[in-house]
Design an enzyme around this catalytic site. Structure first.
Site, PDB file in Angstrom:
ATOM      1  N   ASP A 127      41.253  37.846  31.651  1.00 33.39           N
ATOM      2  CA  ASP A 127      41.259  37.472  33.066  1.00 33.39           C
ATOM      3  C   ASP A 127      41.173  38.701  33.963  1.00 33.39           C
ATOM      4  O   ASP A 127      42.168  39.413  34.158  1.00 33.39           O
ATOM      5  CB  ASP A 127      42.565  36.701  33.347  1.00 33.39           C
ATOM      6  CG  ASP A 127      42.745  36.393  34.815  1.00 33.39           C
ATOM      7  OD1 ASP A 127      43.878  36.158  35.249  1.00 33.39           O
ATOM      8  OD2 ASP A 127      41.717  36.408  35.536  1.00 33.39           O
ATOM      9  N   ASP A 311      35.990  37.382  38.958  1.00 37.05           N
ATOM     10  CA  ASP A 311      37.206  36.921  38.297  1.00 37.05           C
ATOM     11  C   ASP A 311      36.892  35.986  37.131  1.00 37.05           C
ATOM     12  O   ASP A 311      36.610  34.804  37.312  1.00 37.05           O
ATOM     13  CB  ASP A 311      38.070  36.186  39.333  1.00 37.05           C
ATOM     14  CG  ASP A 311      39.344  35.652  38.716  1.00 37.05           C
ATOM     15  OD1 ASP A 311      40.059  34.906  39.410  1.00 37.05           O
ATOM     16  OD2 ASP A 311      39.612  35.971  37.533  1.00 37.05           O
TER      17      ASP A 311
HETATM   18  C1  LIG Z   1      42.799  35.825  41.109  1.00 38.24           C
HETATM   19  C2  LIG Z   1      42.796  34.350  40.903  1.00 38.24           C
HETATM   20  S1  LIG Z   1      44.035  33.885  39.690  1.00 38.24           S
HETATM   21  C3  LIG Z   1      43.573  34.690  38.316  1.00 38.24           C
HETATM   22  N1  LIG Z   1      42.333  34.884  38.031  1.00 38.24           N
HETATM   23  N2  LIG Z   1      44.544  35.065  37.530  1.00 38.24           N
HETATM   24  C4  LIG Z   1      43.111  33.642  42.169  1.00 38.24           C
HETATM   25  C5  LIG Z   1      43.736  34.331  43.200  1.00 38.24           C
HETATM   26  C6  LIG Z   1      44.019  33.643  44.363  1.00 38.24           C
HETATM   27  C7  LIG Z   1      43.673  32.299  44.467  1.00 38.24           C
HETATM   28 CL1  LIG Z   1      44.024  31.456  45.926  1.00 38.24          CL
HETATM   29  C8  LIG Z   1      43.060  31.623  43.409  1.00 38.24           C
HETATM   30  C9  LIG Z   1      42.777  32.309  42.249  1.00 38.24           C
HETATM   31  C1  LIG Z   2      44.023  32.506  35.276  1.00 32.68           C
HETATM   32  C2  LIG Z   2      44.989  31.421  35.677  1.00 32.68           C
HETATM   33  S1  LIG Z   2      44.759  30.992  37.363  1.00 32.68           S
HETATM   34  C3  LIG Z   2      43.285  30.322  37.446  1.00 32.68           C
HETATM   35  N1  LIG Z   2      43.159  29.108  37.026  1.00 32.68           N
HETATM   36  N2  LIG Z   2      42.297  31.056  37.944  1.00 32.68           N
HETATM   37  C4  LIG Z   2      44.981  30.242  34.796  1.00 32.68           C
HETATM   38  C5  LIG Z   2      44.126  30.129  33.721  1.00 32.68           C
HETATM   39  C6  LIG Z   2      44.196  29.054  32.905  1.00 32.68           C
HETATM   40  C7  LIG Z   2      45.123  28.067  33.185  1.00 32.68           C
HETATM   41 CL1  LIG Z   2      45.255  26.681  32.136  1.00 32.68          CL
HETATM   42  C8  LIG Z   2      45.949  28.137  34.290  1.00 32.68           C
HETATM   43  C9  LIG Z   2      45.866  29.218  35.112  1.00 32.68           C
END
Ligand SMILES: C[C@@H](SC(=N)N)c1ccc(Cl)cc1
Ligand SMILES: C[C@@H](SC(=N)N)c1ccc(Cl)cc1
EC number: 3.4.23.-
Length: 422
Positions: A127, A311
């Site tokens: 991620d 992302d």
């Molecule tokens: C950076 C991603 S979360 C992730 N990729 N771990 C993200 C940030 C803010 C909002 Cl509002 C929605 C998604």
């Molecule tokens: C990376 C973070 S937040 C996001 N969805 N961008 C995440 C990933 C997978 C799950 Cl199941 C829940 C949250």
């Protein structure tokens, strides 16, 4: 005193008639008048063979018919040996691993990693939008674990508790987790980091419990975002960087198929044409950069600097409302539904493509990527892969955009990000 260099150059002074005997790339020009040779030093294209001065001296002895003394022969071996050891030590680590969609609409991608001794294999979501490496663990309450693989530090002879350290993270979609911290050996695709901080979950939110194919995350954002306290920890990439051939990792995510992440090298077989790079602002810790504009279907390209984050951990593409409404205006029956929480349209719609710019380059997202998913298995209403970012406070170039390109995350100083057609 004749220097080694003189001896070496002397051994290259060849009668002009033999000048052509040397490969042209080495001899830059031959001055026919004085028989002098101008040498252009070129990097040996065959990689890391170095010049062994003792060997040159040895050859000079041979050339003039003088038996080389024993110490010279030994010197040649000594230098060859030391050069081999030196080249063995320089950066040469790389890794390559699969990026596997966890469901039929690519909601997230997981990559096999190993932790500890003997290695425990988990499937983690790499991620670039966060910087914590956390896993379901033997410490996670069993009522929060539903089919995930877990990391058991007590079963690893190389695990060490990072005593007094805790972490707690909340993601943009409201999901989150918290726990304690170990260090252990950690590999992705054959690339090993010893003593990687592995954050063991003591609690995970329901969306993680429900995602049985995802055993945790590997944050590949900048380490400034890491939530471990009292001392924050480095990401896998930051730990691996000093040993990598190149300070890069690449993402080759695919639509409804397995792609790959590579570390330490750029695989030219995975893209076509050139990689177009653009500047990254690494504060507050995301891979933040600009798009140079966009176009909808066959429409004209709208030049416009659109800042956002690349992302891999976010599923969809979130852009400013003006752009998103311009896109769905082309879709019969599309609407921004409060009820469904975003732009929806009849599944039978013919969607336009969406093109984004990186500097002068253009990347087109096929309509199929934007016809993201049915609201429910029997519904004829579909949810868009392009949504408005207005509620987020940040534009997010998530998987729907990234899977349309080969992406290079370059940890050079300054950092930069590159996109290529594939
Ligand atoms: C950076 C991603 S979360 C992730 N990729 N771990 C993200 C940030 C803010 C909002 Cl509002 C929605 C998604
Ligand atoms: C990376 C973070 S937040 C996001 N969805 N961008 C995440 C990933 C997978 C799950 Cl199941 C829940 C949250």
């Amino acid at each position: 005193m004749v220097s080694l260099t003189d001896l070496f150059l002397a051994s290259l002074l060849v009668p002009t008639s033999l000048g052509s005997a040397l490969p042209p790339r080495i001899i830059d020009t031959i001055d026919q008048r004085g028989g002098r040779v101008t040498l252009k030093q070129v990097r040996n294209p065959r990689g890391h063979k170095a010049f062994n001065p003792a060997r040159a001296t040895y050859r000079t002895f041979l050339k003039y018919g003088v038996p080389a003394p024993d110490y010279i022969k030994k010197a040649v071996a000594h230098i060859d040996e030391e050069q081999e050891e030196a080249f063995a030590r320089i950066k040469r680590d790389t890794g390559s691993a699969a990026a596997i969609p966890i469901n039929e609409v690519d909601i997230a991608y997981v990559t096999p990693v190993t932790i500890g001794t003997p290695p425990q294999t988990l499937m983690l979501d790499l991620d670039t939008g966060s910087s914590d490496l956390w896993v379901f663990s033997s410490l996670t309450p069993s009522n929060q674990v539903r089919g995930q693989e877990i990391y058991s530090p007590t079963k690893s002879s190389t695990s060490k508790l990072l005593s007094g350290h805790t972490w707690s993270i909340r993601y943009g979609d409201g999901s989150g987790s918290r726990g304690t911290v170990y260090t252990d050996n950690f590999t992705i695709g054959g690339l090993e980091v010893k003593s990687q901080a592995v954050q063991a979950a003591l609690e995970v939110s329901s969306s993680f419990t429900q995602e049985q194919s995802l055993d945790g995350l590997v944050g590949l954002g900048f380490s400034a975002l890491n939530t471990v306290r009292p001392s924050s920890q480095l990401t896998f990439f930051d730990n691996a960087r000093p040993n990598l051939d190149e300070e890069v990792f690449t993402a080759d995510l695919k639509y409804h198929a397995t792609g790959s992440y590579d570390f330490g090298f750029i695989d030219s077989k995975k893209y076509a044409g050139n990689i177009t790079y653009t500047a990254v602002q690494q504060s507050p810790g995301y891979w933040t950069h600009s798009l140079s504009g966009y176009s909808v279907g066959s429409g004209a390209f709208q030049a416009s600097q659109i800042s956002g984050i690349s992302d891999t951990g976010t599923t969809l593409l979130y852009l400013p409302t003006a752009i998103v409404t311009a896109y769905y205006r082309q879709v019969q029956g599309a609407q921004n539904s409060q009820y469904y929480g975003g732009y929806v349209f009849p599944c039978s719609s013919t969607l336009p493509t969406f093109t984004f710019g990186i500097e002068g380059a253009r990347f087109t997202i096929p309509a199929s990527y934007i016809n993201y998913t049915r609201i429910s298995p029997t519904s004829t209403t579909c949810y868009g892969g392009l949504q408005s970012s207005s509620g987020l406070g940040i534009n997010i170039f998530g998987d729907v955009a990234l899977k349309a390109a080969f992406v290079v995350f370059s940890g050079t100083n300054p950092p930069r990000i590159g996109f290529a057609i594939k």
